[in-house]
Design a protein around this motif. Structure first.
Motif, PDB file in Angstrom:
ATOM      1  N   LEU A 115       0.806  -1.217   0.000  1.00 26.02           N
ATOM      2  CA  LEU A 115       0.000   0.000   0.000  1.00 26.02           C
ATOM      3  C   LEU A 115       0.841   1.271   0.000  1.00 26.02           C
ATOM      4  O   LEU A 115       0.292   2.374   0.041  1.00 26.02           O
ATOM      5  CB  LEU A 115      -0.931   0.012   1.222  1.00 26.02           C
ATOM      6  CG  LEU A 115      -2.026  -1.056   1.216  1.00 26.02           C
ATOM      7  CD1 LEU A 115      -2.670  -1.164   2.593  1.00 26.02           C
ATOM      8  CD2 LEU A 115      -3.095  -0.744   0.171  1.00 26.02           C
ATOM      9  N   LYS A 116       2.133   1.109  -0.064  1.00 26.29           N
ATOM     10  CA  LYS A 116       3.041   2.245   0.116  1.00 26.29           C
ATOM     11  C   LYS A 116       2.742   3.419  -0.811  1.00 26.29           C
ATOM     12  O   LYS A 116       2.824   4.581  -0.402  1.00 26.29           O
ATOM     13  CB  LYS A 116       4.482   1.778  -0.090  1.00 26.29           C
ATOM     14  CG  LYS A 116       5.522   2.840   0.174  1.00 26.29           C
ATOM     15  CD  LYS A 116       6.926   2.286   0.091  1.00 26.29           C
ATOM     16  CE  LYS A 116       7.959   3.356   0.436  1.00 26.29           C
ATOM     17  NZ  LYS A 116       9.343   2.823   0.426  1.00 26.29           N
ATOM     18  N   SER A 117       2.391   3.117  -2.067  1.00 24.97           N
ATOM     19  CA  SER A 117       2.164   4.179  -3.038  1.00 24.97           C
ATOM     20  C   SER A 117       0.923   5.003  -2.709  1.00 24.97           C
ATOM     21  O   SER A 117       0.767   6.112  -3.244  1.00 24.97           O
ATOM     22  CB  SER A 117       2.032   3.581  -4.437  1.00 24.97           C
ATOM     23  OG  SER A 117       0.898   2.746  -4.515  1.00 24.97           O
ATOM     24  N   ARG A 118       0.071   4.508  -1.855  1.00 29.36           N
ATOM     25  CA  ARG A 118      -1.193   5.187  -1.563  1.00 29.36           C
ATOM     26  C   ARG A 118      -1.223   5.830  -0.174  1.00 29.36           C
ATOM     27  O   ARG A 118      -2.171   6.551   0.137  1.00 29.36           O
ATOM     28  CB  ARG A 118      -2.351   4.200  -1.669  1.00 29.36           C
ATOM     29  CG  ARG A 118      -2.531   3.575  -3.039  1.00 29.36           C
ATOM     30  CD  ARG A 118      -3.593   2.472  -3.001  1.00 29.36           C
ATOM     31  NE  ARG A 118      -4.827   2.976  -2.421  1.00 29.36           N
ATOM     32  CZ  ARG A 118      -5.745   2.224  -1.834  1.00 29.36           C
ATOM     33  NH1 ARG A 118      -5.569   0.915  -1.736  1.00 29.36           N
ATOM     34  NH2 ARG A 118      -6.847   2.760  -1.341  1.00 29.36           N
ATOM     35  N   LEU A 119      -0.233   5.555   0.649  1.00 30.62           N
ATOM     36  CA  LEU A 119      -0.272   5.987   2.048  1.00 30.62           C
ATOM     37  C   LEU A 119       0.711   7.111   2.347  1.00 30.62           C
ATOM     38  O   LEU A 119       1.813   7.154   1.795  1.00 30.62           O
ATOM     39  CB  LEU A 119       0.055   4.802   2.960  1.00 30.62           C
ATOM     40  CG  LEU A 119      -0.905   3.633   2.988  1.00 30.62           C
ATOM     41  CD1 LEU A 119      -0.340   2.495   3.825  1.00 30.62           C
ATOM     42  CD2 LEU A 119      -2.267   4.046   3.511  1.00 30.62           C
ATOM     43  N   THR A 120       0.283   7.994   3.242  1.00 29.96           N
ATOM     44  CA  THR A 120       1.171   8.999   3.808  1.00 29.96           C
ATOM     45  C   THR A 120       0.830   9.126   5.288  1.00 29.96           C
ATOM     46  O   THR A 120      -0.341   9.265   5.645  1.00 29.96           O
ATOM     47  CB  THR A 120       1.011  10.371   3.141  1.00 29.96           C
ATOM     48  OG1 THR A 120       1.250  10.249   1.732  1.00 29.96           O
ATOM     49  CG2 THR A 120       1.997  11.370   3.722  1.00 29.96           C
ATOM     50  N   ILE A 121       1.844   9.070   6.128  1.00 33.65           N
ATOM     51  CA  ILE A 121       1.637   9.231   7.567  1.00 33.65           C
ATOM     52  C   ILE A 121       2.456  10.420   8.042  1.00 33.65           C
ATOM     53  O   ILE A 121       3.611  10.601   7.630  1.00 33.65           O
ATOM     54  CB  ILE A 121       2.008   7.940   8.341  1.00 33.65           C
ATOM     55  CG1 ILE A 121       1.576   8.028   9.795  1.00 33.65           C
ATOM     56  CG2 ILE A 121       3.486   7.621   8.200  1.00 33.65           C
ATOM     57  CD1 ILE A 121       1.668   6.702  10.549  1.00 33.65           C
ATOM     58  N   THR A 122       1.832  11.269   8.852  1.00 33.66           N
ATOM     59  CA  THR A 122       2.506  12.442   9.388  1.00 33.66           C
ATOM     60  C   THR A 122       2.152  12.603  10.859  1.00 33.66           C
ATOM     61  O   THR A 122       1.186  11.997  11.347  1.00 33.66           O
ATOM     62  CB  THR A 122       2.089  13.725   8.647  1.00 33.66           C
ATOM     63  OG1 THR A 122       0.676  13.897   8.780  1.00 33.66           O
ATOM     64  CG2 THR A 122       2.464  13.668   7.181  1.00 33.66           C
ATOM     65  N   LYS A 123       2.930  13.420  11.557  1.00 31.37           N
ATOM     66  CA  LYS A 123       2.644  13.653  12.964  1.00 31.37           C
ATOM     67  C   LYS A 123       2.693  15.129  13.284  1.00 31.37           C
ATOM     68  O   LYS A 123       3.391  15.900  12.619  1.00 31.37           O
ATOM     69  CB  LYS A 123       3.622  12.880  13.868  1.00 31.37           C
ATOM     70  CG  LYS A 123       5.097  13.283  13.713  1.00 31.37           C
ATOM     71  CD  LYS A 123       5.956  12.445  14.643  1.00 31.37           C
ATOM     72  CE  LYS A 123       7.459  12.679  14.447  1.00 31.37           C
ATOM     73  NZ  LYS A 123       7.889  13.995  14.868  1.00 31.37           N
ATOM     74  N   ASP A 124       1.933  15.510  14.302  1.00 24.95           N
ATOM     75  CA  ASP A 124       1.961  16.864  14.851  1.00 24.95           C
ATOM     76  C   ASP A 124       2.146  16.694  16.354  1.00 24.95           C
ATOM     77  O   ASP A 124       1.179  16.463  17.082  1.00 24.95           O
ATOM     78  CB  ASP A 124       0.670  17.607  14.522  1.00 24.95           C
ATOM     79  CG  ASP A 124       0.721  19.066  14.959  1.00 24.95           C
ATOM     80  OD1 ASP A 124       1.438  19.386  15.925  1.00 24.95           O
ATOM     81  OD2 ASP A 124       0.031  19.892  14.340  1.00 24.95           O
ATOM     82  N   THR A 125       3.379  16.785  16.791  1.00 27.75           N
ATOM     83  CA  THR A 125       3.658  16.500  18.195  1.00 27.75           C
ATOM     84  C   THR A 125       3.063  17.555  19.122  1.00 27.75           C
ATOM     85  O   THR A 125       2.743  17.263  20.266  1.00 27.75           O
ATOM     86  CB  THR A 125       5.173  16.394  18.433  1.00 27.75           C
ATOM     87  OG1 THR A 125       5.815  17.565  17.920  1.00 27.75           O
ATOM     88  CG2 THR A 125       5.744  15.174  17.738  1.00 27.75           C
ATOM     89  N   SER A 126       2.886  18.760  18.618  1.00 26.01           N
ATOM     90  CA  SER A 126       2.310  19.812  19.463  1.00 26.01           C
ATOM     91  C   SER A 126       0.839  19.547  19.751  1.00 26.01           C
ATOM     92  O   SER A 126       0.310  19.960  20.789  1.00 26.01           O
ATOM     93  CB  SER A 126       2.476  21.172  18.803  1.00 26.01           C
ATOM     94  OG  SER A 126       1.723  21.247  17.613  1.00 26.01           O
ATOM     95  N   LYS A 127       0.183  18.847  18.839  1.00 25.52           N
ATOM     96  CA  LYS A 127      -1.236  18.527  19.014  1.00 25.52           C
ATOM     97  C   LYS A 127      -1.444  17.087  19.493  1.00 25.52           C
ATOM     98  O   LYS A 127      -2.588  16.680  19.717  1.00 25.52           O
ATOM     99  CB  LYS A 127      -1.986  18.710  17.700  1.00 25.52           C
ATOM    100  CG  LYS A 127      -2.083  20.135  17.206  1.00 25.52           C
ATOM    101  CD  LYS A 127      -2.909  20.193  15.927  1.00 25.52           C
ATOM    102  CE  LYS A 127      -3.070  21.614  15.428  1.00 25.52           C
ATOM    103  NZ  LYS A 127      -3.853  21.662  14.154  1.00 25.52           N
ATOM    104  N   ASN A 128      -0.371  16.325  19.612  1.00 27.41           N
ATOM    105  CA  ASN A 128      -0.497  14.893  19.949  1.00 27.41           C
ATOM    106  C   ASN A 128      -1.413  14.185  18.961  1.00 27.41           C
ATOM    107  O   ASN A 128      -2.367  13.496  19.345  1.00 27.41           O
ATOM    108  CB  ASN A 128      -0.998  14.702  21.379  1.00 27.41           C
ATOM    109  CG  ASN A 128       0.102  14.892  22.409  1.00 27.41           C
ATOM    110  OD1 ASN A 128       1.272  15.027  22.064  1.00 27.41           O
ATOM    111  ND2 ASN A 128      -0.272  14.922  23.675  1.00 27.41           N
ATOM    112  N   GLN A 129      -1.117  14.379  17.693  1.00 25.38           N
ATOM    113  CA  GLN A 129      -1.916  13.758  16.646  1.00 25.38           C
ATOM    114  C   GLN A 129      -1.032  13.137  15.567  1.00 25.38           C
ATOM    115  O   GLN A 129       0.067  13.610  15.283  1.00 25.38           O
ATOM    116  CB  GLN A 129      -2.850  14.793  15.987  1.00 25.38           C
ATOM    117  CG  GLN A 129      -3.976  15.253  16.870  1.00 25.38           C
ATOM    118  CD  GLN A 129      -4.900  16.234  16.161  1.00 25.38           C
ATOM    119  OE1 GLN A 129      -4.499  16.926  15.235  1.00 25.38           O
ATOM    120  NE2 GLN A 129      -6.147  16.293  16.610  1.00 25.38           N
ATOM    121  N   VAL A 130      -1.567  12.076  14.976  1.00 19.08           N
ATOM    122  CA  VAL A 130      -0.962  11.437  13.817  1.00 19.08           C
ATOM    123  C   VAL A 130      -2.044  11.329  12.746  1.00 19.08           C
ATOM    124  O   VAL A 130      -3.181  10.955  13.041  1.00 19.08           O
ATOM    125  CB  VAL A 130      -0.411  10.043  14.159  1.00 19.08           C
ATOM    126  CG1 VAL A 130      -0.033   9.266  12.903  1.00 19.08           C
ATOM    127  CG2 VAL A 130       0.795  10.174  15.086  1.00 19.08           C
TER     128      VAL A 130
END
Lengths: 111, 122
Positions: free
Chosen positions: B65-80
């Motif tokens: 699924l690599k071509s379709r996925l993106t994961i990011t984080k916002d540590t200030s908001k405690n969100q992924v």
């Protein structure tokens, strides 16, 4: 088709012992990567049951135990209780896929 | 106490992009060897690992699924955040957010969110 192979179902009467197998290959369990087991009660999220092959998180009864040998791992449940009725999944790491892999899951029925 | 909660649309149309947010508490994604991942489970089927993001912003994806996925984080908001492009009905599943401790093969998914059911249909 899951990378790790589990029996679709197992069953046992209350008080009995059951085992669930998890068979992998030379790129995952056979390569020495650890195995985790998860319990998924009906309608619930999975819960970590066994980690690093044999270890139980706090709160998990010692009726649950894990083992690993060669390209396979097993989960044993002794003193079966009605509340143990759930789906059980094994999980490891696969070097050829460079990621986590799961078994197909085993449904435990307490007769 | 570690908790995770998934949020996002319950229904998406084929070809659309899915965006899911994992909001967590009880730990920091700046702590060494901590990561947050996504797992999905189609109705009545097995678990499937999707992606993982580490404290140092290292990212890992399921090869299929690599071509379709993106994961990011916002540590200030405690969100992924996980995005999946070009959604198809076969992507209908419950999507779980997980806390993972340990690097690579040593990772342990010790805490799971309740999951969010995403249906792909026109």
């Amino acid at each position: 088709q899951s990378v790790l192979t589990q029996p679709p179902s197992v069953s046992g009467a209350p008080g009995q012992r059951v085992t669930i197998s998890c068979t992998g290959s030379s790129s995952n369990i056979g390569a020495g990567f650890d195995v985790q087991w998860y319990q998924q009660l009906p309608g619930k999220a999975p819960k970590l049951l066994i980690y690093y092959n044999i270890n139980r998180p706090s709160g998990v009864p010692d009726r649950f135990s894990g083992s690993k040998s060669g390209t396979s791992a097993s989960l044993a449940i002794t003193g079966l209780q009605a509340e143990d009725e759930a789906d059980y999944y094994c999980q490891s790491y696969d070097s050829s896929l460079s990621g986590m892999v799961f078994g197909g899951g085993t449904k435990l029925t307490v007769l | 106490q570690i908790t995770l909660k998934e949020s996002g649309p319950t229904l998406v149309k084929p070809t659309q992009t899915l965006t899911l947010t994992c909001s967590f508490s009880g730990f920091s994604l700046t702590t060494s060897e901590v990561s947050v991942g996504w797992i999905r489970q189609p109705p009545g089927k097995a678990l499937e690992w999707l992606a993982l993001i580490y404290w140092d912003d290292d990212k890992r994806y399921s090869p299929s699924l690599k071509s379709r996925l993106t994961i990011t984080k916002d540590t200030s908001k405690n969100q992924v955040v996980l995005t999946m492009t070009n959604m198809d009905p076969v992507d209908t599943a419950r999507y779980y957010c997980v806390h993972n401790r340990g690097i690579g093969a040593a990772g342990i998914m010790g805490f799971w969110g309740q999951g969010t059911l995403v249906t792909v249909s026109s």
